[in-house]
Design an enzyme around this catalytic site. Structure first.
Site, PDB file in Angstrom:
ATOM      1  N   HIS A  13      32.017  59.676  33.011  1.00  0.00           N
ATOM      2  CA  HIS A  13      32.741  58.548  33.243  1.00  0.00           C
ATOM      3  C   HIS A  13      33.406  57.637  32.152  1.00  0.00           C
ATOM      4  O   HIS A  13      31.909  57.303  31.928  1.00  0.00           O
ATOM      5  CB  HIS A  13      32.560  58.422  34.708  1.00  0.00           C
ATOM      6  N   HIS A  15      34.958  53.873  30.039  1.00  0.00           N
ATOM      7  CA  HIS A  15      36.062  53.318  29.929  1.00  0.00           C
ATOM      8  C   HIS A  15      36.074  53.092  28.720  1.00  0.00           C
ATOM      9  O   HIS A  15      34.809  51.885  28.419  1.00  0.00           O
ATOM     10  CB  HIS A  15      35.744  51.742  31.145  1.00  0.00           C
ATOM     11  N   ARG A  17      38.867  50.834  27.186  1.00  0.00           N
ATOM     12  CA  ARG A  17      40.031  49.834  27.342  1.00  0.00           C
ATOM     13  C   ARG A  17      41.021  49.845  26.402  1.00  0.00           C
ATOM     14  O   ARG A  17      41.824  51.662  26.013  1.00  0.00           O
ATOM     15  CB  ARG A  17      39.087  48.701  26.736  1.00  0.00           C
ATOM     16  N   LYS A  99      42.460  61.141  37.828  1.00  0.00           N
ATOM     17  CA  LYS A  99      41.772  60.964  38.790  1.00  0.00           C
ATOM     18  C   LYS A  99      42.296  60.184  39.908  1.00  0.00           C
ATOM     19  O   LYS A  99      43.502  59.139  39.681  1.00  0.00           O
ATOM     20  CB  LYS A  99      41.456  59.383  37.704  1.00  0.00           C
ATOM     21  N   HIS A 136      37.571  58.040  42.550  1.00  0.00           N
ATOM     22  CA  HIS A 136      36.726  56.816  43.180  1.00  0.00           C
ATOM     23  C   HIS A 136      36.070  56.600  44.671  1.00  0.00           C
ATOM     24  O   HIS A 136      36.971  56.227  45.343  1.00  0.00           O
ATOM     25  CB  HIS A 136      37.653  55.642  42.342  1.00  0.00           C
ATOM     26  N   HIS A 174      30.384  57.788  39.742  1.00  0.00           N
ATOM     27  CA  HIS A 174      29.463  56.795  40.264  1.00  0.00           C
ATOM     28  C   HIS A 174      29.197  56.914  41.566  1.00  0.00           C
ATOM     29  O   HIS A 174      28.994  55.708  42.542  1.00  0.00           O
ATOM     30  CB  HIS A 174      30.418  55.863  40.142  1.00  0.00           C
ATOM     31  N   LEU A 219      31.431  48.055  40.501  1.00  0.00           N
ATOM     32  CA  LEU A 219      32.009  48.407  41.625  1.00  0.00           C
ATOM     33  C   LEU A 219      31.637  50.256  40.989  1.00  0.00           C
ATOM     34  O   LEU A 219      32.805  50.684  40.247  1.00  0.00           O
ATOM     35  CB  LEU A 219      33.372  48.135  41.717  1.00  0.00           C
ATOM     36  N   ASP A 247      30.010  55.668  33.648  1.00  0.00           N
ATOM     37  CA  ASP A 247      31.281  54.509  34.362  1.00  0.00           C
ATOM     38  C   ASP A 247      30.569  52.960  33.055  1.00  0.00           C
ATOM     39  O   ASP A 247      30.927  51.931  33.737  1.00  0.00           O
ATOM     40  CB  ASP A 247      30.780  53.516  35.697  1.00  0.00           C
ATOM     41  N   HIS A 251      33.984  44.402  29.491  1.00  0.00           N
ATOM     42  CA  HIS A 251      34.477  43.039  29.720  1.00  0.00           C
ATOM     43  C   HIS A 251      33.775  41.653  28.950  1.00  0.00           C
ATOM     44  O   HIS A 251      32.759  41.615  29.112  1.00  0.00           O
ATOM     45  CB  HIS A 251      34.566  42.732  31.412  1.00  0.00           C
ATOM     46  N   ALA A 263      33.480  43.181  37.455  1.00  0.00           N
ATOM     47  CA  ALA A 263      33.387  44.539  37.844  1.00  0.00           C
ATOM     48  C   ALA A 263      32.924  45.187  36.701  1.00  0.00           C
ATOM     49  O   ALA A 263      33.904  45.497  36.389  1.00  0.00           O
ATOM     50  CB  ALA A 263      32.988  45.386  38.829  1.00  0.00           C
TER      51      ALA A 263
END
Length: 346
Positions: A13, A15, A17, A99, A136, A174, A219, A247, A251, A263
């Site tokens: 899992h 990210h 971007r 997802k 999620h 998660h 989150l 996860d 950011h 988050a």
């Protein structure tokens, strides 16, 4: 034990971007991981096989020269998703999962599902072809307290969905609660659960006590200590239902440290050292192989990686950058709040 060698781990899992952020963070994961399930919640989201293929090309272009890291692509489920496109993308070998975001549950989830009846044809096709659904696991209704959203999701969405779609392979991503651990543990081999690095380390006090700590805000939000302990026990148990999904969610600092902060915890850089610390503290270092290297491939029907990663415990503390520079702005690396003595050797 002061040293452990494991098959090179995977992140189930992640990210990454896009654009400048992708270029900055993709090499961080590629340092230590062989493969990763790539989250599709871009703007606009990755909803078709063609979009997943183009995103995969951009990820590969962002990797360091000579990197063998393999992005495992995922489609974003919407109420307009075409079951035939999903099946074709899976048959091509490109897409490894779909997802499900309940609409409004987390970052860039507004295109997610509001009426689950509208996605039933897609779920039935996925069950037929053996394509996993990553969920999620939170409801988004305003009357449900944010700390209860996961447990409510299990009772009102996840369990009914699985019963209505026999044979559907599901990953509850998660997991943050004892209820989540207990539910996944009680299911058959068609159910898996990912656990993040940061949820093994922080509880909700870390976010709120002594002032709000925006870089611990994520989150699903971190819960009480009883839930963190349940996660640690599940991750270190060797139970095949549970595997690593960081996860890791980058950011920029200005987006995190704002009146409405984003988050996500960015853990790609130091996850393996932190996991070695957690597992060592539990006296379960040998279980790290199953959690980080074996259980995930088994669930997804993929081979365990043949190359390896060695971690060594030393007298001096491990170090890593406190921030990752990107053209979009700096990204703060997750700080566990304690010294770590585990170092990555390769």
């Amino acid at each position: 034990m002061t040293q452990i060698t494991i098959p090179r781990p995977d992140d189930w899992h992640l990210h990454l971007r896009d654009g400048e952020m992708l270029k900055a963070v993709a090499p961080q994961t590629a340092q230590h991981f062989a493969r990763a399930i790539i989250m599709p919640n871009l703007v606009p989201p990755v909803v078709t096989g063609a979009q997943a293929s183009a995103y995969r090309d951009r990820i590969l272009a962002a990797l360091p020269e000579g990197s063998t890291f393999e992005p495992l692509m995922v489609l974003y489920l919407t109420e307009d998703t075409d079951p035939k496109d999903v099946a074709a993308a899976h048959a091509s070998g490109l897409v490894k999962a779909v997802k499900l975001y309940p609409a409004g549950a987390t970052t860039n989830s507004n295109s997610g599902v509001r009426n689950f009846d509208n996605v039933r044809p897609v779920l039935e096709k996925m069950a037929e072809i053996g394509l996993p659904l990553c969920v999620h696991g939170e409801v988004t209704t305003h009357e449900v307290d944010i700390f209860d959203r996961e447990a409510t999701f299990i009772d009102t969405v996840l369990d009914p969905l699985r019963k209505a779609t026999p044979g559907l392979r599901v990953v509850m991503e998660h997991i943050t609660t004892k209820e989540g651990v207990d539910y996944v543990s009680a299911q058959g081999s068609d159910m898996g659960g990912t656990i993040t690095t940061h949820h093994l380390i922080i509880n909700r006090n870390h976010i709120l006590v002594g002032g709000i700590k925006p870089h611990y805000y994520c989150l699903p939000v971190a819960k009480r200590e009883i839930h963190r302990r349940a996660l640690v026990e599940a991750a270190t148990s060797g139970n095949p239902h549970f595997f690593l999904g960081t996860d890791s969610a980058p950011h920029t600092d200005d987006a995190k440290e704002s009146p409405c902060g984003c988050a996500g915890c960015f853990t790609a850089t130091n996850t393996m050292q932190l996991l070695a610390h957690v597992f060592d503290a539990e006296g379960k270092l040998n279980a790290l192989t199953k959690f980080a290297s074996e259980n995930g491939p088994k669930f997804y029907g993929l081979p365990v990686n043949t190359n390896s990663l060695t971690l060594t415990k030393k007298s001096e503390t491990a170090t890593w950058p406190s921030k990752i520079a990107s053209a979009a702005g700096p990204v703060t690396v997750f700080d566990p709040g304690f010294p770590v003595y585990w170092h990555i050797e390769n």
